[in-house]
Write a protein that holds these residues in place. Structure first.
Motif, PDB file in Angstrom:
ATOM      1  N   SER A 271       8.804  -1.987  -7.363  1.00  0.00           N
ATOM      2  CA  SER A 271       9.794  -1.982  -6.278  1.00  0.00           C
ATOM      3  C   SER A 271       9.569  -0.814  -5.339  1.00  0.00           C
ATOM      4  N   LEU A 272       9.263   0.359  -5.926  1.00  0.00           N
ATOM      5  CA  LEU A 272       9.053   1.547  -5.104  1.00  0.00           C
ATOM      6  C   LEU A 272       7.867   1.356  -4.168  1.00  0.00           C
ATOM      7  N   VAL A 273       6.775   0.791  -4.691  1.00  0.00           N
ATOM      8  CA  VAL A 273       5.587   0.563  -3.853  1.00  0.00           C
ATOM      9  C   VAL A 273       5.926  -0.390  -2.712  1.00  0.00           C
ATOM     10  N   GLU A 274       6.691  -1.452  -3.005  1.00  0.00           N
ATOM     11  CA  GLU A 274       7.097  -2.380  -1.952  1.00  0.00           C
ATOM     12  C   GLU A 274       7.944  -1.672  -0.895  1.00  0.00           C
ATOM     13  N   GLN A 275       8.837  -0.789  -1.348  1.00  0.00           N
ATOM     14  CA  GLN A 275       9.687  -0.046  -0.420  1.00  0.00           C
ATOM     15  C   GLN A 275       8.844   0.882   0.449  1.00  0.00           C
ATOM     16  N   MET A 276       7.826   1.489  -0.152  1.00  0.00           N
ATOM     17  CA  MET A 276       6.937   2.366   0.615  1.00  0.00           C
ATOM     18  C   MET A 276       6.160   1.565   1.653  1.00  0.00           C
ATOM     19  N   ARG A 277       5.716   0.364   1.281  1.00  0.00           N
ATOM     20  CA  ARG A 277       5.005  -0.481   2.247  1.00  0.00           C
ATOM     21  C   ARG A 277       5.920  -0.854   3.416  1.00  0.00           C
TER      22      ARG A 277
ATOM     23  N   VAL B  78      12.453   9.331   0.211  1.00  0.00           N
ATOM     24  CA  VAL B  78      13.361   9.690   1.300  1.00  0.00           C
ATOM     25  C   VAL B  78      12.798   9.063   2.568  1.00  0.00           C
ATOM     26  N   GLU B  79      13.455   8.002   3.055  1.00  0.00           N
ATOM     27  CA  GLU B  79      12.902   7.204   4.146  1.00  0.00           C
ATOM     28  C   GLU B  79      13.325   7.742   5.514  1.00  0.00           C
ATOM     29  N   GLN B  80      12.999   8.979   5.754  1.00  0.00           N
ATOM     30  CA  GLN B  80      13.238   9.553   7.071  1.00  0.00           C
ATOM     31  C   GLN B  80      12.362  10.786   7.224  1.00  0.00           C
TER      32      GLN B  80
ATOM     33  N   MET C 237       6.276   2.081   5.653  1.00  0.00           N
ATOM     34  CA  MET C 237       5.079   2.263   6.481  1.00  0.00           C
ATOM     35  C   MET C 237       5.073   1.272   7.647  1.00  0.00           C
ATOM     36  N   THR C 238       5.479   0.013   7.368  1.00  0.00           N
ATOM     37  CA  THR C 238       5.530  -0.994   8.424  1.00  0.00           C
ATOM     38  C   THR C 238       6.544  -0.608   9.501  1.00  0.00           C
ATOM     39  N   CYS C 239       7.710  -0.125   9.068  1.00  0.00           N
ATOM     40  CA  CYS C 239       8.737   0.326  10.017  1.00  0.00           C
ATOM     41  C   CYS C 239       8.233   1.500  10.840  1.00  0.00           C
ATOM     42  N   GLN C 240       7.424   2.350  10.206  1.00  0.00           N
ATOM     43  CA  GLN C 240       6.885   3.516  10.918  1.00  0.00           C
ATOM     44  C   GLN C 240       5.950   3.062  12.028  1.00  0.00           C
ATOM     45  N   ILE C 241       5.220   1.957  11.760  1.00  0.00           N
ATOM     46  CA  ILE C 241       4.267   1.465  12.759  1.00  0.00           C
ATOM     47  C   ILE C 241       4.991   0.684  13.852  1.00  0.00           C
ATOM     48  N   THR C 242       5.906  -0.221  13.445  1.00  0.00           N
ATOM     49  CA  THR C 242       6.540  -1.108  14.425  1.00  0.00           C
ATOM     50  C   THR C 242       7.834  -0.551  15.003  1.00  0.00           C
ATOM     51  N   GLY C 243       8.524   0.307  14.224  1.00  0.00           N
ATOM     52  CA  GLY C 243       9.826   0.763  14.676  1.00  0.00           C
ATOM     53  C   GLY C 243       9.864   2.196  15.153  1.00  0.00           C
ATOM     54  N   GLY C 244       8.748   2.873  15.102  1.00  0.00           N
ATOM     55  CA  GLY C 244       8.707   4.226  15.639  1.00  0.00           C
ATOM     56  C   GLY C 244       9.186   5.309  14.701  1.00  0.00           C
ATOM     57  N   ARG C 245       9.411   4.977  13.423  1.00  0.00           N
ATOM     58  CA  ARG C 245       9.771   6.044  12.482  1.00  0.00           C
ATOM     59  C   ARG C 245       8.606   7.004  12.301  1.00  0.00           C
TER      60      ARG C 245
END
Length: 743
Positions: free
Chosen positions: A326-332, A401-403, A335-343
């Motif tokens: 689950s953690l690996v999926e959350q990290m993926r 920590v997703e920020q 990463m996707t949000c960082q690329i597409t959403g500007g995080r």
């Protein structure tokens, strides 16, 4: 394959394993078979009688009557004797297969099931049965046609003279046909009313024209069938689900095409169902849709099973936290949000409990598991929506920590995590304290690869442990260099024994009263490459972790025994060589057989060897360890507890295990007689040894004052730099000769 309603084959699957049922049912239904299920033999027999399926898939190992007995009963019953039975079972012996065919089975499929094989055999036997049935029907038609012709000839021949008789026969024939129709209608109604599927017919206004009893029970068991007729789904049971369902019915009326879907809804009694529904349009003679038939199958149990499987795959079974997957999926996703959403990034914090193994070893895994659950609760209580808590396994956890945070922000979170361990954990009416070490890796600053981030966080965590535990450390490139250096070190250690780089040093042990040499402790050294002498505290921990300690320990035993034989060959008073044993030698090796082999190979006597073990080994309270130590004692070996007082000392194991000596650790000896507390502890240890009639030796003696204090309070023996440092074999021989010459 495409089938009309009248040609849809029905399959009865009898199996007590939900997993098998789920897979087989799903595959059969995907090929448009109508599937009935039963989870034991009795239920399967009853459903076969009621439903008259085209074929039966029957497991052999069932609760109650087994598959062979059920098959016998099916073949003995007139209603089911012609239904083909295929056995599917893990029993693959020839006798079992013969039994299957003897009781009437037509085929035999062994588990684990290959779905393609199941589908193929089901199709073949259904087609065989239908072909046979069709031939019988054609024969019946021919016979009936023949009989009709004969009747017509007879009727025409007797028409002039027996008109009244002909009329009577016609009436009798009509009654016979009526009885046949009534019988068929009765069987159809019996099937419809007793099927586990819901059946309902709707008119163009989406009102119910017909419902079966299963439908009544699921919708509202308090209402009668008559009360449900001419009602719409939005009227009973009502709600958003019913509105969506009614729209599906209207769409079939509009399109004229069948539809199927899974539908989640709640009955009047509050029970939630997941139903697989098939909507089929019914046409009149003019080709217009007169009604829609809805057949629903309850797949709630299958959905619950799928949810359970999903939970097992993505959540930890002990703490119910998300697992590493689950953690690996959350990290993926992050990463996707960082690329597409500007995080801008996220932080991975890896946490390991300090000295958790000691809790498992001393208090048992049950207490350890309870502690892990308590830790999981505390971590969950401090998390917020931007933090994802997971258990990686063992005593390792992770916090994502997703920020994007400044270093001070990350430090604040890490300090908060460390502080949750300041308060004790209350488990099984005991108060327990434990700390944690944290390693921190940052995406994308440290790496953009998930596996690398885990590795970096792990390196930082172990660096925190090296710095004293109960702290956190950020990953740095220096840690990678240290890890690489350790790998090189371990590789060299694996080759050391083959290259003869190990040496045994010997530190003399002296009787304090008469200053005679009573033996020596064998201490291993690693002469790495012939240019660097590495002490045991640098490489023994790595040997323990890697398992190399097994072969190294055997080499030490053999080398020490060879030395003991050499030195005691011409001595009246033998020297006793002390050899340290690792816990892993007890747990992962046949140590007793190894010792017997070494003694036979070297000719060493057991009274020349003393085996030193640690307190932690005795605290495992393992019967196998007790048996091994008892056999060593019976063979004549002296057993000494090394570093006594530094672990979880307990008087109970001194009585339980055949210990003959305790060894006072140098950390206590170093501070006598100057520090009162340490001096008093040494006196207590001496008193314990005397009270239990145990031999006693103190290590780390470096001054005359220390030696005199020990002698005055009753400690008989010691070793340390005051008498001699650890020496190579040849140097020890010279030292021994000089010492005894000057004694």
């Amino acid at each position: 394959m495409t089938q009309t309603d009248s040609s849809i084959a029905s399959v009865l699957v009898v199996d007590d394993t939900p997993a098998n049922l789920g897979v087989v049912v799903e595959q059969l239904e995907s090929f448009n078979y109508r599937v009935l299920i039963a989870q034991d033999g009795e239920e399967g027999f009853e459903r076969a009688i009621l439903a008259q399926p085209d074929i039966i898939l029957l497991d052999v190992l069932l609760p109650g009557a087994d598959g062979f007995e059920i098959c016998r009963r099916l073949k003995a019953d007139k209603q089911t004797k012609d239904i083909p039975v295929i056995f599917m079972t893990a029993l693959s012996a020839l006798d079992d297969k013969l039994t299957g065919f003897e009781v009437g089975g037509v085929d035999y499929i062994t588990k684990p099931l290959r779905i393609s094989e199941v589908l193929s055999r089901v199709k073949v036997h259904i087609e065989l049965r239908r072909a046979k049935k069709k031939a019988c029907e054609q024969n019946q038609l021919l016979q009936k046609h023949k009989q009709t012709l004969e009747t017509q000839v007879a009727e025409r021949t007797a028409e002039l003279t027996q008109s009244n008789e002909n009329l009577r026969k016609e009436i009798a024939e009509r009654k016979r046909i009526q009885r046949i129709l009534e019988d068929k209608e009765s069987k159809y109604r019996l099937l419809v009313e007793n099927t586990p599927d819901t059946i309902c017919r709707y008119d163009r206004a989406c009102r119910r024209l017909f419902v079966n009893s299963t439908f009544v029970e699921q919708i509202d068991g308090n209402k009668s069938m008559e009360q449900l007729l001419h009602t719409t789904p939005t009227e009973i049971p009502g709600g958003e689900e019913a509105i969506a369902y009614q729209k599906k019915i209207a769409q079939v009326f509009s399109s004229g095409k069948s539809d199927h879907f899974e539908f989640t809804w709640k009955a009047i009694n509050g029970k939630q169902f997941v139903t697989y529904i098939r909507l089929t349009p019914e046409f009149d003679d003019a080709g217009r849709i007169r009604s829609v038939l809805a057949v629903g199958r309850d797949v709630t149990e299958i959905h619950e099973y799928k949810r359970s499987i999903h939970h097992l795959a993505f959540f930890d079974s002990l703490t119910d936290l998300p697992n590493k997957t689950s953690l690996v999926e959350q990290m993926r996703r992050a990463m996707t949000c960082q690329i597409t959403g500007g995080r801008e990034g996220f932080v991975l914090i890896q946490l390991d409990l300090d000295r958790f193994k000691r809790i498992n070893d001393t208090l048992g895994h049950k207490i350890g598991d309870q502690l892990l659950c308590k830790v999981a609760d505390r971590l969950s209580n401090i998390s917020n929506p931007t933090q994802f808590i997971a258990r990686l396994g063992g005593d390792e956890f992770a916090i994502l920590v997703e920020q994007s945070l400044s270093q001070s922000g990350i430090i604040a979170i890490a300090n908060k995590i460390v502080r949750i361990f300041e308060q004790p954990f209350h488990i099984a009416e005991r108060e327990m304290f434990i700390s944690a070490s944290l390693g921190i890796a940052i995406y994308p600053d440290d790496s953009t690869d998930i596996d690398t981030l885990f590795r970096y966080a792990d390196s930082a965590m172990y660096h925190a442990k090296k710095l004293g535990r109960n702290n956190f450390q950020f990953y740095s490139t220096e840690l990678t260099a240290q890890t690489s250096e350790r790998m090189v070190f371990e590789t060299a250690l694996r080759k050391a024994q083959a290259l003869n780089e190990f040496e045994l040093y010997y530190q003399p042990q002296v009787h304090l009263e008469n200053e005679s040499v009573i033996g020596a402790e064998a201490l291993i050294r690693w002469n790495r490459g012939g240019i660097e002498m590495i002490p045991p505290d640098k490489f023994i921990p790595i040997a323990e972790e890697s398992g190399l300690i097994i072969s190294i320990g055997e080499w030490v035993l053999e080398t020490a025994c060879v030395a003991a034989v050499k030195w005691n060959a011409k001595r009246d008073t033998p020297l006793k060589i002390a050899v340290n044993l690792s816990s892993r030698q007890f747990l992962q090796n046949d140590l007793l057989a190894t010792m017997q082999n070494v003694l036979q190979k070297t000719g060493c006597k057991t009274e020349w060897i003393k085996l030193e073990i640690t307190e932690s080994l005795l605290l495992k309270d393992d019967e196998e360890i007790l048996n091994t130590l008892t056999q060593f004692a019976e063979m004549g070996f002296a057993l000494s507890i090394d570093d006594f007082g530094t672990g979880y000392s307990s008087l109970s194991y001194l009585n339980r295990f055949p210990v003959s000596q305790i060894k006072i650790d140098q950390s206590f000896v170093r501070d006598i007689p100057t520090i009162k507390d340490k001096s008093e502890l040494v006196k207590v240890m001496i008193y314990i040894a005397q009270a239990l009639n145990l031999d006693l030796i103190a290590e780390g003696v470096e001054t005359e004052e220390q030696a005199n204090y020990l002698k005055e309070h009753g400690c008989p023996s010691s070793q340390g730099y005051l008498f001699g440092k650890p020496m190579a074999s040849i140097d020890f021989e010279r030292w021994l000769e000089n010492f005894e010459k000057n004694a």
